[in-house]
Design a protein around this motif. Structure first.
Motif, mmCIF file in Angstrom:
data_model
loop_
_atom_site.group_PDB
_atom_site.id
_atom_site.type_symbol
_atom_site.label_atom_id
_atom_site.label_comp_id
_atom_site.label_asym_id
_atom_site.label_seq_id
_atom_site.Cartn_x
_atom_site.Cartn_y
_atom_site.Cartn_z
ATOM 1 N N LEU A 1 0.965 -1.127 0.012
ATOM 2 C CA LEU A 1 0.132 -0.133 0.090
ATOM 3 C C LEU A 1 0.817 1.259 0.041
ATOM 4 N N ILE A 2 0.503 2.162 -0.936
ATOM 5 C CA ILE A 2 1.113 3.462 -0.924
ATOM 6 C C ILE A 2 0.169 4.488 -0.313
ATOM 7 N N GLY A 3 0.612 5.246 0.657
ATOM 8 C CA GLY A 3 -0.153 6.236 1.131
ATOM 9 C C GLY A 3 -0.022 7.653 0.680
ATOM 10 N N MET A 4 -0.564 8.443 0.132
ATOM 11 C CA MET A 4 -0.540 9.805 -0.444
ATOM 12 C C MET A 4 -1.522 10.694 -0.109
ATOM 13 N N THR A 5 -0.861 12.060 0.392
ATOM 14 C CA THR A 5 -1.895 13.038 0.607
ATOM 15 C C THR A 5 -2.177 13.675 -0.417
ATOM 16 N N PHE B 1 0.962 -2.058 -7.140
ATOM 17 C CA PHE B 1 0.669 -1.564 -5.582
ATOM 18 C C PHE B 1 -0.698 -0.901 -5.659
ATOM 19 N N GLU B 2 -1.112 -0.884 -4.198
ATOM 20 C CA GLU B 2 -2.459 -0.088 -3.996
ATOM 21 C C GLU B 2 -2.138 1.475 -3.630
ATOM 22 N N VAL B 3 -3.007 2.088 -3.780
ATOM 23 C CA VAL B 3 -2.947 3.574 -3.570
ATOM 24 C C VAL B 3 -4.024 4.057 -2.772
ATOM 25 N N ALA B 4 -3.832 4.703 -1.517
ATOM 26 C CA ALA B 4 -5.050 5.246 -0.804
ATOM 27 C C ALA B 4 -4.568 6.721 -0.790
ATOM 28 N N VAL B 5 -5.353 7.972 -1.290
ATOM 29 C CA VAL B 5 -5.386 9.040 -1.151
ATOM 30 C C VAL B 5 -5.913 9.811 -0.177
ATOM 31 N N VAL C 1 5.249 6.306 1.440
ATOM 32 C CA VAL C 1 4.495 7.431 1.523
ATOM 33 C C VAL C 1 4.763 8.513 0.483
ATOM 34 N N MET C 2 3.974 9.060 -0.181
ATOM 35 C CA MET C 2 3.994 10.265 -1.143
ATOM 36 C C MET C 2 3.284 11.531 -0.260
ATOM 37 N N GLN D 1 9.773 7.971 2.328
ATOM 38 C CA GLN D 1 9.042 9.041 2.149
ATOM 39 C C GLN D 1 9.370 9.869 0.912
ATOM 40 N N MET D 2 8.369 10.262 0.256
ATOM 41 C CA MET D 2 8.675 11.025 -0.878
ATOM 42 C C MET D 2 7.512 12.302 -0.335
ATOM 43 N N VAL D 3 8.206 13.528 -0.417
ATOM 44 C CA VAL D 3 7.492 14.927 0.191
ATOM 45 C C VAL D 3 7.561 15.892 -0.940
ATOM 46 N N SER D 4 6.396 16.537 -0.822
ATOM 47 C CA SER D 4 6.468 17.937 -1.786
ATOM 48 C C SER D 4 5.734 19.001 -1.228
#
Length: 409
Positions: free
Chosen positions: A187-191, A213-217, A240-241, A274-277
């Protein structure tokens, strides 16, 4: 099919109400299990788990907490015990959903108990203070449900029965219908926010899914970020993104729309890559139907709807935010990349758009370059966050991490 509901409350003062909840559940074909979290008194009939069972899980006794002569100390001990006992009982497969009843004391305990249970366990709290601003977002479990206990401060009546019966039916229905999260794919967590303002998820989600992958935004307006952080703390994400750090700004500058002081820390604490922006980094959200704080009244603002208004940070505030973000990321135990799209962080700050502020954008970028910690790789992009070049850079970095085994497939 889940039928077993754990009912929790202070049976010395709320016996009639708790017994009514159990009766409703049983009439609907469910099984009601009971846990007493009283301190001074006793239930009319024995419960499945007594107050002595509960307090023993906290490593103390009823006599000891009564001797402290402090109701807050006593209920915190009961909260620790109830949370530990409920977590253990769930691991043992003893119940399928939980229903906690209380006023402010019982709600305080309920928040700890629900936070101790994993995502997917139906968690219902019937409370006289549901939805109150006294409940901090940081204490809310990712999938907690609350129902206002109208007319329920003391004794049964037709008003409070309407709320109690709905709660009983809701938790039983949830326990029967819930699809438990399954870790079939990492699972990838994205905001993010809606694609009107931030669009990267439109390209990234299908591309990541195509990679297995599965993605949860998560909608980063306070509660979404809280859910994101609680799952990160549990190690639920392969990576995480975290591209929408606006909740960090909200907390830093005093907005009530906060995800807590520990926003942007849990993934790093448990070593998740972590990838952050900087999506919507320059905005501070406020409740639209309340007056803006005096210091922001002359600040450019965007009224998103009747619930949400965002004000624009000054260059100095953006520098302060950059330092705050870097401080949070500096403690990360896993790899961190910060993508810095130097042409802007949301659709409203493009050249000619209503919230364009070239000086403020430059201030943030300059501060990020100056204070970025050694453990964070700073990747500058001559692009806007909504440009394809941003998503392409993210996917290229992600593929590198997968190839290196940093992100596990």
């Amino acid at each position: 099919m889940g039928n077993r509901i754990l009912i929790v409350g202070t049976y010395d003062t709320k016996d009639d109400e708790l017994t009514y909840l159990a009766e409703v559940i049983r009439k609907q074909g469910g099984e009601a299990l009971t846990m007493d979290v009283s301190v001074l008194g006793n239930p009319k009939a024995p419960t499945d788990w007594s107050k002595h069972d509960v307090v023993a899980e906290a490593g103390t006794t009823i006599a000891a907490i009564i001797a402290a002569e402090d109701e807050n100390v006593a209920m915190q001990a009961m909260a620790r015990g109830a949370a530990a006992l409920a977590a253990r009982l769930h691991r043992e497969g003893r119940f399928d959903g939980v229903l906690v009843l209380g006023g402010s004391m019982g709600t305080d305990l309920a928040l700890d108990l629900c936070a101790a249970l994993p995502l997917g366990v139906p968690k219902y709290v019937v409370s006289t203070v549901s939805f109150s601003p006294m409940i901090p977002p940081a204490r809310l479990a990712a999938d907690i449900q609350m129902i206002l206990w109208a007319g329920g401060l003391y004794g049964l009546n037709s008003v409070c029965k309407a709320a109690l019966s709905q709660a009983a039916g809701a938790v039983l229905g949830a326990a029967r219908a819930v699809e438990q999260p399954e870790a079939k794919k990492p699972l990838i967590g994205m905001t993010g926010f809606g694609k009107t303002v931030l669009r990267y998820m439109v390209a990234l989600k299908p591309a990541l899914e195509a990679r297995g992958f599965e993605v949860a935004v998560f909608h980063a307006t306070g509660m979404g970020g809280r859910a994101f952080e609680s799952l990160a703390a549990d190690g639920a994400f392969a990576a995480v993104m975290d591209f929408a750090p606006q909740e960090v700004a909200n907390h830093l500058f005093g907005s009530a729309l906060s995800a807590g002081a520990d926003r942007m820390t849990h993934a790093g604490r448990v070593g998740i890559p972590q990838m952050v922006s900087m999506g919507c980094y320059d905005l501070i959200d406020f409740v639209a139907w309340q007056p803006l704080p005096e210091r922001f009244k002359d600040t450019p603002a965007h009224a998103h709807n009747r619930l949400l208004t965002s004000v624009v940070q000054t260059p100095d505030q953006r520098r302060e935010l950059a330092r705050e973000i870097c401080g949070k990321l500096s403690g990360a135990a896993g790899p961190v990349v910060f993508f810095l799209p130097v042409r802007g962080g949301h659709e409203w700050d493009r050249p000619g758009a209503p919230l364009e502020d070239a000086a403020g954008l430059a201030a943030f970028c300059e501060e990020m370059r100056a204070v970025c910690p050694a453990n964070v790789e700073l990747v500058e992009l001559d692009a806007h966050i909504n440009d394809p070049a941003f998503s392409d850079a993210v996917l290229a970095q992600f593929d590198e991490w997968v190839a290196a085994g940093i992100v596990k497939v």
